[in-house]
Motif scaffolding. Structure first.
Motif, PDB file in Angstrom:
ATOM      1  N   VAL A  23       0.852  -1.188   0.000  1.00 29.47           N
ATOM      2  CA  VAL A  23       0.000   0.000   0.000  1.00 29.47           C
ATOM      3  C   VAL A  23       0.891   1.242   0.000  1.00 29.47           C
ATOM      4  O   VAL A  23       1.756   1.389   0.875  1.00 29.47           O
ATOM      5  CB  VAL A  23      -0.932   0.030   1.238  1.00 29.47           C
ATOM      6  N   VAL A  24       0.670   2.106  -0.985  1.00 25.87           N
ATOM      7  CA  VAL A  24       1.411   3.369  -1.062  1.00 25.87           C
ATOM      8  C   VAL A  24       0.416   4.517  -1.187  1.00 25.87           C
ATOM      9  O   VAL A  24      -0.782   4.309  -1.402  1.00 25.87           O
ATOM     10  CB  VAL A  24       2.411   3.392  -2.241  1.00 25.87           C
ATOM     11  N   ILE A  25       0.944   5.726  -1.054  1.00 25.74           N
ATOM     12  CA  ILE A  25       0.094   6.921  -0.995  1.00 25.74           C
ATOM     13  C   ILE A  25       0.353   7.802  -2.213  1.00 25.74           C
ATOM     14  O   ILE A  25       1.506   8.092  -2.550  1.00 25.74           O
ATOM     15  CB  ILE A  25       0.391   7.725   0.289  1.00 25.74           C
ATOM     16  N   GLY A  26      -0.743   8.229  -2.846  1.00 27.11           N
ATOM     17  CA  GLY A  26      -0.625   9.084  -4.028  1.00 27.11           C
ATOM     18  C   GLY A  26      -1.295  10.426  -3.862  1.00 27.11           C
ATOM     19  O   GLY A  26      -2.295  10.563  -3.147  1.00 27.11           O
ATOM     20  N   SER A  27      -0.723  11.428  -4.527  1.00 26.35           N
ATOM     21  CA  SER A  27      -1.307  12.773  -4.580  1.00 26.35           C
ATOM     22  C   SER A  27      -0.733  13.470  -5.807  1.00 26.35           C
ATOM     23  O   SER A  27       0.255  13.012  -6.387  1.00 26.35           O
ATOM     24  CB  SER A  27      -0.967  13.567  -3.308  1.00 26.35           C
ATOM     25  N   PHE A  28      -1.333  14.574  -6.182  1.00 26.16           N
ATOM     26  CA  PHE A  28      -0.742  15.347  -7.276  1.00 26.16           C
ATOM     27  C   PHE A  28       0.665  15.813  -6.916  1.00 26.16           C
ATOM     28  O   PHE A  28       1.518  15.981  -7.780  1.00 26.16           O
ATOM     29  CB  PHE A  28      -1.627  16.554  -7.619  1.00 26.16           C
ATOM     30  N   LEU A  29       0.924  15.979  -5.626  1.00 24.18           N
ATOM     31  CA  LEU A  29       2.226  16.487  -5.179  1.00 24.18           C
ATOM     32  C   LEU A  29       3.358  15.540  -5.549  1.00 24.18           C
ATOM     33  O   LEU A  29       4.484  15.977  -5.788  1.00 24.18           O
ATOM     34  CB  LEU A  29       2.221  16.717  -3.663  1.00 24.18           C
ATOM     35  N   ASN A  30       3.079  14.220  -5.576  1.00 22.04           N
ATOM     36  CA  ASN A  30       4.133  13.246  -5.894  1.00 22.04           C
ATOM     37  C   ASN A  30       3.781  12.409  -7.120  1.00 22.04           C
ATOM     38  O   ASN A  30       4.272  11.284  -7.281  1.00 22.04           O
ATOM     39  CB  ASN A  30       4.439  12.345  -4.688  1.00 22.04           C
ATOM     40  N   LEU A  31       2.964  12.936  -7.992  1.00 15.81           N
ATOM     41  CA  LEU A  31       2.459  12.189  -9.150  1.00 15.81           C
ATOM     42  C   LEU A  31       3.591  11.583  -9.980  1.00 15.81           C
ATOM     43  O   LEU A  31       3.580  10.386 -10.295  1.00 15.81           O
ATOM     44  CB  LEU A  31       1.606  13.120 -10.026  1.00 15.81           C
ATOM     45  N   ASN A  32       4.569  12.372 -10.342  1.00 11.62           N
ATOM     46  CA  ASN A  32       5.626  11.871 -11.218  1.00 11.62           C
ATOM     47  C   ASN A  32       6.476  10.805 -10.520  1.00 11.62           C
ATOM     48  O   ASN A  32       6.754   9.745 -11.088  1.00 11.62           O
ATOM     49  CB  ASN A  32       6.523  13.021 -11.697  1.00 11.62           C
ATOM     50  N   ALA A  33       6.873  11.080  -9.281  1.00  9.69           N
ATOM     51  CA  ALA A  33       7.686  10.112  -8.542  1.00  9.69           C
ATOM     52  C   ALA A  33       6.936   8.787  -8.405  1.00  9.69           C
ATOM     53  O   ALA A  33       7.512   7.704  -8.595  1.00  9.69           O
ATOM     54  CB  ALA A  33       8.047  10.668  -7.164  1.00  9.69           C
ATOM     55  N   LEU A  34       5.654   8.872  -8.079  1.00 10.28           N
ATOM     56  CA  LEU A  34       4.840   7.668  -7.918  1.00 10.28           C
ATOM     57  C   LEU A  34       4.767   6.876  -9.222  1.00 10.28           C
ATOM     58  O   LEU A  34       4.971   5.656  -9.241  1.00 10.28           O
ATOM     59  CB  LEU A  34       3.434   8.068  -7.456  1.00 10.28           C
ATOM     60  N   CYS A  35       4.487   7.573 -10.322  1.00 13.31           N
ATOM     61  CA  CYS A  35       4.322   6.878 -11.607  1.00 13.31           C
ATOM     62  C   CYS A  35       5.623   6.242 -12.069  1.00 13.31           C
ATOM     63  O   CYS A  35       5.620   5.120 -12.590  1.00 13.31           O
ATOM     64  CB  CYS A  35       3.783   7.842 -12.660  1.00 13.31           C
ATOM     65  N   GLN A  36       6.732   6.944 -11.879  1.00 16.36           N
ATOM     66  CA  GLN A  36       8.026   6.372 -12.274  1.00 16.36           C
ATOM     67  C   GLN A  36       8.313   5.089 -11.488  1.00 16.36           C
ATOM     68  O   GLN A  36       8.860   4.129 -12.032  1.00 16.36           O
ATOM     69  CB  GLN A  36       9.157   7.390 -12.061  1.00 16.36           C
ATOM     70  N   TRP A  37       7.914   5.077 -10.230  1.00 17.22           N
ATOM     71  CA  TRP A  37       8.134   3.892  -9.400  1.00 17.22           C
ATOM     72  C   TRP A  37       7.201   2.755  -9.822  1.00 17.22           C
ATOM     73  O   TRP A  37       7.622   1.607  -9.960  1.00 17.22           O
ATOM     74  CB  TRP A  37       7.938   4.245  -7.927  1.00 17.22           C
ATOM     75  N   LEU A  38       5.924   3.087 -10.048  1.00 14.49           N
ATOM     76  CA  LEU A  38       4.960   2.053 -10.439  1.00 14.49           C
ATOM     77  C   LEU A  38       5.354   1.391 -11.758  1.00 14.49           C
ATOM     78  O   LEU A  38       5.138   0.191 -11.949  1.00 14.49           O
ATOM     79  CB  LEU A  38       3.554   2.657 -10.559  1.00 14.49           C
ATOM     80  N   LYS A  39       5.948   2.158 -12.658  1.00 13.37           N
ATOM     81  CA  LYS A  39       6.335   1.620 -13.964  1.00 13.37           C
ATOM     82  C   LYS A  39       7.286   0.440 -13.843  1.00 13.37           C
ATOM     83  O   LYS A  39       7.247  -0.472 -14.665  1.00 13.37           O
ATOM     84  CB  LYS A  39       7.030   2.711 -14.797  1.00 13.37           C
TER      85      LYS A  39
END
Length: 243
Positions: free
Chosen positions: A120-136
Motif C-alpha cells: 500500500v502506497v500513498i498518491g497525490s498530485f504532489l508526488n504524481l511523477n515520482a509515484l508513476c516512475q516507481w509504479l512503472k
C-alpha cells in the motif's frame, strides 16, 4: 514471459471487495486532503505517520511524544494538535516527528486496503511523477483506490486516478472501464484542475470551511519526491527503487 500488468481504478472503498489485490500495489488516494498532507509530511522529514481509524484511537498514543492529528467532516477535532491541512505538515512542524492521524475518508481507505494488498502506497498530485516512475518498474498490478466521500464517488480522487492512468498507459496491458472514465475526466480537467473541481460537491463543502488555499495547494504537481508506503502500522518514506 514478463507479467502482463493490469491497472484498475476502484472509484470508492465501497467497491473494494470486488477486486483481488493480493498481487497488487494499492495506491490510496484522498486528494482533499489526507493523502496530500501525508505525502507533504513525509517529504518534509516526518519519521512516520500512523493512520488510525477512530478519533479515540489517537488517544492511545497520547503522552508518547507524537503529534496527534484528527479531522472529521473537514474540521480539526477539538483538543488535537492539527487536522489534515497540508500547511500543518511543514518541515518546521513535522521534521523528525511521528504523527498519529485519523481522517474522515483517507485513513479508512488505508485500513481497508491493507487487509489484502501486496503493498500500500500513498498518491497525490504532489508526488504524481515520482509515484508513476516507481509504479512503472514494479512487476505488480496496480489498483488506484479512491477514498471518495463517505463511501461515495468523488471527482478529485477520480481525476488523480485518471492522471496516473494517463501516465502509465504505455506500461500496462489491461485497463478496466473505470480507468477509461477516470482518464477521460482527467483529460477534460487537466488544463485547469481547480476550475473543473468547482463543480464538485467536496469543493463546496471545503468552501464553507474557508480553506481554498488548502485546495490550491493540494492540486500542485510534482513538488514532492517522497512516496509514503505502509510498513506495519506506519507510513514511512519508500526508499527509491529506481534511479
Amino acid at each position: 514471459m514478463p507479467h502482463q500488468k493490469s491497472i484498475e481504478v476502484c472509484l470508492t472503498p465501497a467497491l473494494l471487495n470486488l477486486y483481488n489485490t493480493s498481487n497488487s500495489v494499492v495506491v490510496v488516494i484522498d486528494i482533499l486532503r489526507a493523502t496530500s498532507s501525508m505525502v507533504y509530511g513525509i517529504d518534509n522529514g516526518a519519521n512516520a505517520i500512523i493512520p488510525v481509524s477512530q478519533v479515540e484511537d489517537c488517544l492511545n498514543y497520547a503522552d508518547q511524544g507524537f503529534l496527534l492529528a484528527a479531522e472529521r467532516n473537514g474540521e480539526v477535532v477539538e483538543g488535537y494538535d492539527f487536522g489534515n491541512s497540508p500547511f500543518s505538515y511543514s518541515a518546521e512542524k513535522v521534521k523528525g516527528k511521528t504523527i498519529v492521524l485519523t481522517t474522515t475518508n483517507g485513513t479508512k481507505a488505508l485500513h481497508m486496503a491493507r487487509e489484502q494488498a501486496h503493498q500500500v502506497v500513498i498518491g497525490s498530485f504532489l508526488n504524481l511523477n515520482a509515484l508513476c516512475q516507481w509504479l512503472k518498474v514494479q512487476e505488480k498490478d496496480v489498483l488506484l483506490l479512491c477514498a471518495g466521500w463517505k463511501d461515495k464517488f468523488n471527482l478529485e480522487d477520480t481525476l488523480f486516478a485518471g492522471a496516473v492512468v494517463n501516465e502509465l498507459r504505455k506500461d500496462f496491458t489491461h485497463f478496466d472501464d473505470s480507468c477509461v472514465a477516470a482518464e477521460d475526466l482527467y483529460l477534460l480537467a487537466k488544463d485547469d484542475l481547480r476550475a473543473y473541481l468547482h463543480k464538485s460537491s467536496h469543493s463546496h463543502r471545503l468552501a464553507e470551511l474557508n480553506i481554498e488555499e488548502d485546495v490550491k495547494f493540494c492540486l500542485q504537481l510534482n513538488i514532492c519526491e517522497a512516496i509514503p508506503v505502509l510498513t506495519g502500522d506506519e507510513l514511512v518514506a519508500l526508499k527509491a527503487q529506481f534511479a
